[in-house]
Design a protein around this motif. Structure first.
Motif, mmCIF file in Angstrom:
data_model
loop_
_atom_site.group_PDB
_atom_site.id
_atom_site.type_symbol
_atom_site.label_atom_id
_atom_site.label_comp_id
_atom_site.label_asym_id
_atom_site.label_seq_id
_atom_site.Cartn_x
_atom_site.Cartn_y
_atom_site.Cartn_z
ATOM 1 N N GLN A 50 14.055 -2.022 -0.775
ATOM 2 C CA GLN A 50 13.295 -1.592 -2.010
ATOM 3 C C GLN A 50 13.935 -1.694 -3.432
ATOM 4 O O GLN A 50 15.172 -1.329 -3.538
ATOM 5 N N GLU A 65 0.923 -1.157 0.009
ATOM 6 C CA GLU A 65 0.174 -0.152 -0.055
ATOM 7 C C GLU A 65 0.889 1.089 -0.120
ATOM 8 O O GLU A 65 0.422 2.167 -0.721
ATOM 9 N N ARG A 66 2.009 1.090 0.688
ATOM 10 C CA ARG A 66 2.935 2.586 0.612
ATOM 11 C C ARG A 66 3.908 2.270 -0.467
ATOM 12 O O ARG A 66 4.901 3.041 -0.422
ATOM 13 N N ARG A 67 3.740 1.445 -1.429
ATOM 14 C CA ARG A 67 4.463 1.361 -2.637
ATOM 15 C C ARG A 67 5.816 0.843 -2.091
ATOM 16 O O ARG A 67 6.882 1.495 -2.900
ATOM 17 N N HIS A 68 6.198 -0.014 -1.073
ATOM 18 C CA HIS A 68 7.478 -0.329 -0.724
ATOM 19 C C HIS A 68 7.505 -1.717 -1.618
ATOM 20 O O HIS A 68 6.924 -2.696 -1.032
ATOM 21 N N GLU A 119 14.863 1.790 2.247
ATOM 22 C CA GLU A 119 14.741 2.242 1.249
ATOM 23 C C GLU A 119 15.814 2.227 0.045
ATOM 24 O O GLU A 119 15.568 2.298 -1.149
#
Ligand SMILES: Nc1ncnc2c1ncn2[C@@H]1O[C@H](COP(=O)(O)OP(=O)(O)OP(=O)(O)O)[C@@H](O)[C@H]1O
Ligand SMILES: [Mg+2]
Lengths: 586, 470
Positions: A506, A425-428, A502
């Motif tokens: 990711q 949902e948080r595009r991780h 990040e």
């Protein structure tokens, strides 16, 4: 699908009832799992139950309009696949009918019924180069010749497992179809490039070994934290939209397997189209050839008949085993095994079998383990070594991992990549939860990473794991009191962990460079963050306030390493800058 | 054609008939009852001496003397381009008083599966004029993108706004040469009031001329709902792949469709799956949703926007859950945003368009689209998280940057999402608006965006560009 050849004459039956994909016939003389042709249109089906005079059949095609009284014809052979040159760069339905051939034969973009086609082209000729000579004695599995099937793959023509073996009395060289004899044995046996194998039966091997080599995926979170071995098994469960298919596609693209068998089992048509359109244009990072040259696709999409969904995983794994027998490392992706399990459930409920947990048949767990058992690192009967790695997506209802398919799968597989809706949902991306996932291969693969990447791979990785663990604990406190209430060293750890998430975990599958990350780069990004960590903690000890440490100009550049092609120079420079900026502070 | 008067059992929507001749599976049946009425149905199970029939219009009034005729064929939909502008009931009978429909062809309503090899991957951007969709969860031609809503939320307004505004940017300029656009509206069990809302809007905007409407209302028979979407999709496929239309299919409400499936399953005494829905519901829904797409060599396309209302606002309920597993993303309508007055109240975080990645970027939308979208997602998620924390510790306890994320989230909802139902924003406006908002954050926090793009678009002085709003 293999066209039954030596079918002994058996008695035809008569349809008694039709209910969706399940047809009952009477007076049919057939064995369990035999292929039969149903009704006046000759729809393909398989015997799944025999009770007295009534034979129950699952039909691989739509049954609309089929009525009682129509004939059922047995073939006397179980559901089998055709094996031989021509399987790479192919796209099949769940019973190995080539979809391009079907399109041509049906003259339509829609799938019609009652059309059959062999799994490999029977007319095409292939250049056969012998590997044995007259007088050599050969046994089942032995390689008698080689066919350059695609620019990437030499197809090894083998003596079929069921053969008696013997002395080679004649051998050909040159261009032949898969049905022409290329080798003759003294027993009179003729060997051709094409063989058949029943899909529900594992192909023989000598031994299963402990895998020691990783299947490198080019995905940092997998190679770095949760590696799968060549010959290993992995499950990717996750709710809808969490990244199962993208992860499977990434593996199909970048995994360092020789052969990829991709099984789209009960999922979307467009996802298969995407593979068909993309793969011929993508380059295998190892051979430089088109990815399609090493790929075999099996597409039984969600709107295609449910019985063929049940069989497609078997079709896939049998093809995988055949390439394994040649000594290749094969990776099989099945997206999604839940659809296969649901197909079993649907058929089972039409048979009115006693349901087990959540309506699944009681044999669900046995079927799943039998399937995953066909993965492994093997010594083949011809003495070569080959592997089949199996990566299965699981689609749990409501995203709840406690359901039977996920649970039964986790009992078998050794790698668990847990997808997380919250991260998605948080595009991780990839949204693989690093706290929940695991790989039981980690330790046994460490020596490989030490030898092939960097000798402190295990220690550096452990540092990353510890940092992420600590972050998870600290986050709980932060949720209550805010970040500023934490001591400075913990604030710094949070910042370092953020870079691990990040800049390292990711990875953007859609960025041309970031999509594939070699193990050396995976190591170096992790190590660059560790450099920042070590330098910053030293500065903290020297009394520099944490805001100054996290505020240095160089740090955000960590997030850009993924997209750098020439990452070594970039990281060298970045590490220098981080160190000097931090040292200037005290 | 043989007639039987041998009904042995009537149970819920099902009728069992003794037969002495084979009847095809899925075949269509007519049942004539005492007063001369006929009801239609379909064979659900066919054995050598009996068949089970599912009656579309309900079994009320049927008794054991009713006569049953098997028509010897599966259900067909008469299709023609003349269907455009027509309104039909849920079984495809015209209810608009218009002329009789003279079919061009009669097509099986259970469409055969498209060969995956024959598909063309959808990647043509459809501009809906809604920033939350175009910017964050882009729709492309041939996609199936449902709206996940719940009772009392304005999902119909959104569907209408999309139907009104949808366009493909280049074709707008090149005027009439591209394929034409058509809307197919399949209603299942919606209220008369909702139906009027759609019809009024279609009439007011002139959209009716290029629409085909199938209406099964709340007081129409439930079993009929299982054929309404198939009629709609058969019409859509005909218009798209034989007449080159770009067809947008709106199906509402899929929840009512699934309830009808459950009812039939229960009547057949099937072993139920989760929460009583049939175990084959995934396959059944897939056979509808997979009828979206593009086909190699054909000009038209079928794009689907199914609407469903999640019972109890719960997206793990089998209806949204199975839908999400089949469709290519979903758009969530959010109750909180709605009560704050945000229009359309789309929650972009759980929403998703899986075909977006290939449908945007240079030459399609804009080169900075993907990066801007990723960064907005990250920043909005961060801001959302902080909202919980700020309730506990207060804004003062947060860092400067955290406060900026909080402001970002607020302004994102106010300016980007809340555009109103009448505003039609082009993709340029949407992305520029994104830059306006992202420029609230310090440059080095924009770690998802290419550095060159930041140089080009970041508003150093915090200025903003004017963008349409309501
Ligand atoms: N590694 C990644 N990089 C970038 N985007 C990703 C990545 N993984 C997933 N996504 C995004 O998430 C979306 C959904 O992923 P995907 O289709 O793989 O989900 P899924 O788990 O297979 O869902 P379903 O069960 O419904 O098939 C993709 O369309 C893509 O936008
Ligand atoms: Mg998927």
């Amino acid at each position: 699908m293999s066209q039954a050849t030596e079918s002994d004459v058996r008695k035809d039956g008569i349809i008694e009832s039709v209910s969706g994909p399940v047809v009952a016939a009477r007076d049919l003389d057939a064995r369990m799992n035999d292929v039969v042709y149903v009704g006046s249109e000759g729809l393909m089906g398989e015997v799944i139950e025999i009770e007295g005079n009534v034979t129950t059949i699952q039909v691989y095609e739509e049954t609309s309009g089929v009525s009682p009284g129509e004939p059922v014809e047995g073939t006397g052979a179980p559901l089998s696949v055709d094996l031989g040159p021509g399987m790479l760069d192919a796209i099949y339905d769940g019973v190995q009918r080539p979809l391009d051939v079907l399109e041509e034969k049906m003259g339509s973009a829609y799938l019609d019924r009652g059309v059959d086609a062999p799994g490999i082209d029977l007319e095409k000729t292939w250049a056969f180069e012998p590997e044995v000579e007259e007088g050599d004695s050969v046994e089942p599995g032995d390689i008698v010749g080689i066919v350059p099937e695609t620019p990437s793959i030499d197809h090894k023509v083998m003596v079929p497992p069921g053969s008696e073996g013997g002395e080679v009395t004649a051998i050909e060289s040159g261009n032949f179809t898969v049905e022409e004899t290329v080798v003759e044995l003294d027993s009179g046996e003729e060997i051709r490039m094409r063989q058949e194998w029943p899909v529900r039966q594992q192909r023989p091997s000598v031994d299963k070994e402990t895998p020691t080599e990783p299947l490198i995926s080019g995905q940092r979170v997998l190679d770095g934290l949760f590696p799968i071995a060549k010959g290993g098994t992995a499950a990717i469960p996750g709710p809808f939209g969490s990244g199962k298919t993208v992860t499977q596609h990434q593996l199909a693209k970048w995994a360092d397997a020789d052969i990829v068998v991709y099984v789209g089992c009960g999922e979307r048509g467009n996802e298969m189209t995407e593979v068909i359109e993309d793969f011929p244009e993508l380059e295998d990072p190892i051979t430089g050839n088109a990815l399609m040259d090493r790929t075999c696709l099996i597409a039984n999409t969600s709107n295609m008949p449910v019985a063929a969904r049940e069989s497609c995983v078997y079709t896939g794994i049998t093809i995988a085993e055949y390439f394994r027998d040649m000594g290749y490392d094969v990776a099989l992706m099945a997206d999604s095994t839940s659809r296969w399990a649901e197909a079993m459930r649907e058929i089972s409920s039409r048979l009115e079998e006693m349901p087990g947990e959540e309506g699944y048949p009681a044999y669900l767990s046995a079927r799943l383990s039998a399937f995953y058992e066909r993965a492994g690192y093997f010594t083949n009967i011809n003495g070569t070594e080959g592997s089949v790695s199996v990566i299965g997506a699981v689609s749990p209802p409501g995203g709840d991992f406690s359901e039977p398919v996920t649970q039964n799968t986790l009992r078998i597989v050794k790698t668990f990549w847990a997808l997380d809706a919250d991260l998605a949902e948080r595009r991780h991306f990839p949204s693989i939860n690093w706290n929940e996932s695991y790989s039981l291969y980690r330790e046994q693969l460490d020596p490989w990473f030490v030898d092939n990447v960097r000798d402190d791979w295990p220690e550096t990785r452990q540092w990353a794991i510890d940092t992420l663990d600590e972050e998870a604990e600290l986050q709980e406190i932060v949720q209550l009191v805010g970040k500023d209430a934490l001591p400075e060293d913990q604030q710094l750890t949070l910042e370092i962990a953020r870079y691990l998430r990040e800049a390292w975990l990711q990875q953007n599958a859609f960025h041309p460079t970031d999509t594939y990350c070699e193990p050396g780069k995976t190591y170096r990004i992790m190590d660059a963050i560790k450099t920042y960590n070590d330098e910053a903690f030293e500065a903290l000890d020297a009394g520099v306030p944490v805001e100054e440490l996290t505020d240095i100009d160089a740090a955000p550049r960590l997030n850009r390493i993924g997209v750098q092609e020439e990452y070594n120079e970039y990281i060298d420079e970045l590490e220098d800058d981080i160190a000097s900026e931090l040292r200037e502070l005290y | 054609m043989k007639e039987y008067q041998t009904i042995t059992e009537i149970s819920g929507p099902l009728v069992f008939v003794e037969t002495d001749e084979p009847v095809g599976y899925d075949e269509i049946v007519e049942i004539e009852i005492g007063d001369g009425q006929t009801r239609r149905g379909q064979v659900l199970e066919s054995a050598s001496d009996y068949v089970a029939i599912q009656v579309f219009e309900g079994t009320e009034g049927i008794d054991r003397d009713a006569s049953v005729r098997f028509l010897g064929e599966t259900m067909k939909m008469p299709v023609t381009e003349d269907l455009l502008g027509r309104v039909m009931d849920g079984t495809g009978q015209p209810i608009d008083g218009g002329p009789e429909i003279v079919p061009d062809e009669r097509q099986d309503i259970v469409g055969a599966a498209i060969n995956p090899y024959s598909r063309e991957y959808p990647e043509e951007f459809i501009q809906t004029g809604v920033s939350a969709i175009d910017g964050m969860n882009t729709l492309v031609r041939g996609q199936k993108l449902p709206i996940f809503s719940a009772s009392g939320l304005p999902h119909n307004d959104l569907a209408l706004q999309i139907a009104r505004q949808a366009s493909v940017p280049e074709e707008e300029e090149g005027s009439e040469e591209g394929s034409e656009f058509a809307v197919i509206f399949g209603a299942m069990g919606i209220t008369a009031e909702e139906a009027n809302e759609f019809m009024d809007d279609f009439e007011r905007t002139g959209a009716l001329e290029r629409s085909v409407v199938f209406m099964n209302l709340a007081d129409d028979p439930a079993v009929e709902r299982t054929i309404t979407p198939r009629l709609a999709l058969t019409t859509a496929e005909y218009l798209a792949f034989e007449k080159d239309y770009h067809v947008l299919v709106i199906l509402t409400d899929m929840t009512n469709y699934c309830e009808a499936l459950r009812e039939i399953g229960a009547a057949r005494e099937e072993v139920p799956g989760r929460r009583g829905y049939p175990g084959y519901m995934y396959t059944d829904l897939a056979q509808l949703y997979e009828r979206a797409g593009r086909i190699e060599g054909r000009d038209g396309s079928v794009t689907q926007i199914p609407i469903l209302t999640m019972p109890g606002d719960d997206d793990t309920h089998p209806i949204p859950d199975l839908t999400g597993y089949i469709t290519e993303g979903q758009i969530y309508i959010d109750r909180d945003l709605n009560s704050q007055g945000v229009q359309p109240p789309i929650n972009v975080l759980p929403s998703l368009s899986r075909l977006m990645d290939d449908g945007i970027g240079e030459g399609l939308t804009r080169v900075d689209h993907a990066d801007v979208k990723d960064q907005i997602f990250a920043a909005y998620a961060e801001g959302e998280d902080l909202r919980d924390l700020v309730n506990i510790v207060g804004r003062e306890a947060l860092s400067d940057l955290d406060n900026k994320y909080l402001d970002f989230a607020d302004r994102f909802e106010d300016e980007f999402i809340d555009q109103g139902t009448q505003t039609n924003r082009d993709i340029d406006d949407t992305i520029e608006l994104g830059w306006n908002l992202l420029s609230m954050l310090p440059k080095d926090a924009l770690n998802r965006i290419d550095e060159e793009l930041i140089e080009e678009h970041y508003r150093e002085d915090g200025t903003t560009e004017e963008v349409a709003a309501d």
